[in-house]
Design an enzyme around this catalytic site. Sequence first.
Site, PDB file in Angstrom:
ATOM      1  N   ASN A  16       0.877  -1.227   0.078  1.00  0.00           N
ATOM      2  CA  ASN A  16       0.060   0.295  -0.115  1.00  0.00           C
ATOM      3  C   ASN A  16       0.816   1.247  -0.064  1.00  0.00           C
ATOM      4  OD1 ASN A  16      -1.886   1.782   0.400  1.00  0.00           O
ATOM      5  ND2 ASN A  16      -2.603   1.159   2.365  1.00  0.00           N
ATOM      6  N   HIS A 191     -12.559   2.972   0.288  1.00  0.00           N
ATOM      7  CA  HIS A 191     -12.373   1.828   1.246  1.00  0.00           C
ATOM      8  C   HIS A 191     -13.173   0.572   1.131  1.00  0.00           C
ATOM      9  CE1 HIS A 191     -12.016   5.268   4.337  1.00  0.00           C
ATOM     10  NE2 HIS A 191     -10.536   4.953   4.078  1.00  0.00           N
ATOM     11  N   GLU A 388      -7.693  -5.172   5.123  1.00  0.00           N
ATOM     12  CA  GLU A 388      -7.758  -4.945   3.717  1.00  0.00           C
ATOM     13  C   GLU A 388      -6.497  -5.625   3.118  1.00  0.00           C
ATOM     14  OE1 GLU A 388      -7.814  -0.922   5.544  1.00  0.00           O
ATOM     15  OE2 GLU A 388      -8.672  -0.274   3.387  1.00  0.00           O
TER      16      GLU A 388
END
Length: 406
Positions: A16, A191, A388
Amino acid sequence: MTFSYSMKRGALLVLNSGSSSVKFTVFEVDPGEEQIMPLFSGQLTGIGTDAHLSAKAATGERMADESWAERDSGDVPALLPSLLAWVEEHLPPDLPLLAAGHRVVHGGANLRHPAMITDHLLGELETLIPLAPLHEPQNLAAIKVLADNRSDLPQVACFDTAFHHTQPRTSTTYAIPRHLTDAGIRRYGFHGLSYEYIARHMETHLPQLASGRVVVAHLGNGSSLCALNRGASVDTSMGFSVLEGVPMGTRPGNLDPGILIYLMRKFEMDADALEHLLYHQSGLLGVSGVSNDMRVLLSRDDDNSREAVDLFCIRTAKEICSLACSMGGLDALVFTAGIGEHSAEIRARICGHLKWIGVDLDKDLNKDDATRISTAASLPVHVIPTNEELMIARHTVDLLTMRNAA
Ligand code: AMP
């Protein structure tokens, strides 16, 4: 979905990548066993100012806490080859690196599912940079560095917008002239990987919730909420950009657009100045004048910090009611992400505004961050830690095993 288990056992890198930091998690994957297990995770922070690597094993033991300042030439892409080398040095010898999965903020109107990175896809993603100018270039830069350094490594892009493609047009459309909607000025939502993880978790562990109407409140440094009807997104608080919705660490959430016109005319603010104000100087930080961190604000006793917290709680409660309206009712509420998972105080204050719709928290369960934190008579309120990175790892394995099957 059919799987081919020809993908071998190995390691998967999930990245990320932001403007001054990179978060990473390494998983052991064994498609034959349908197993994805975290090995270690960490982050490279302060890139461009004072780069620092921290990492810990899934068992909790520290693996790195060191300055990378001497390697830091100012930007994330320059440091990624060193990070890749560090990751590979720390892999168990029997677990070769098989692939990388990336969080990519924007997939636009067309990319509805995670996708294998190809030159064609990269070209398409580059056209989306104007939609997410602060995040998309960082995500794409990481993909390109990995492709340049390890062209043999398959890479998968997972989009924060993809999960919201199930929404009806009334949720995705702004009340502006149609030609602007057709030009892509619409609500996308973000999200999505977090909401997808929560939806799948409920399917497995809380099936009675999964089949109902649930508002998920992802409250972290960036915050949004999502209306999940039978596990599908029908509405969400973030829209065209990550600025819409509830107040966040440094972003304001909903603003009267007239304010922007006023600021341009009265203070001669240009696009860059507005961008800085809206992404970096507003939200909890702007109102408190002290911090974007909820922990700091809760520990303080001054009026401005109190007001920032009050604003966050009432605006979040109002958003919950608004999203319930999109589903014609509400069967459960779920809190997740940094604030949602860890702050009993904020959950209590938000739920305090929702007593009139039947929300009643059990003080002790809430204090303990229990899975269900409401009383037996209340509308159910749950705390579900999001993941995530695991969602990206699952998508990456799914795509690779399907590709191998072809
Ligand atoms: P995230 O973006 O999901 O990593 O969440 C990060 C944010 O969660 C931080 O900026 C803090 O404001 C907040 N946070 C984490 N732990 C707590 C806590 N115990 N109480 C209040 N806020 C917290």
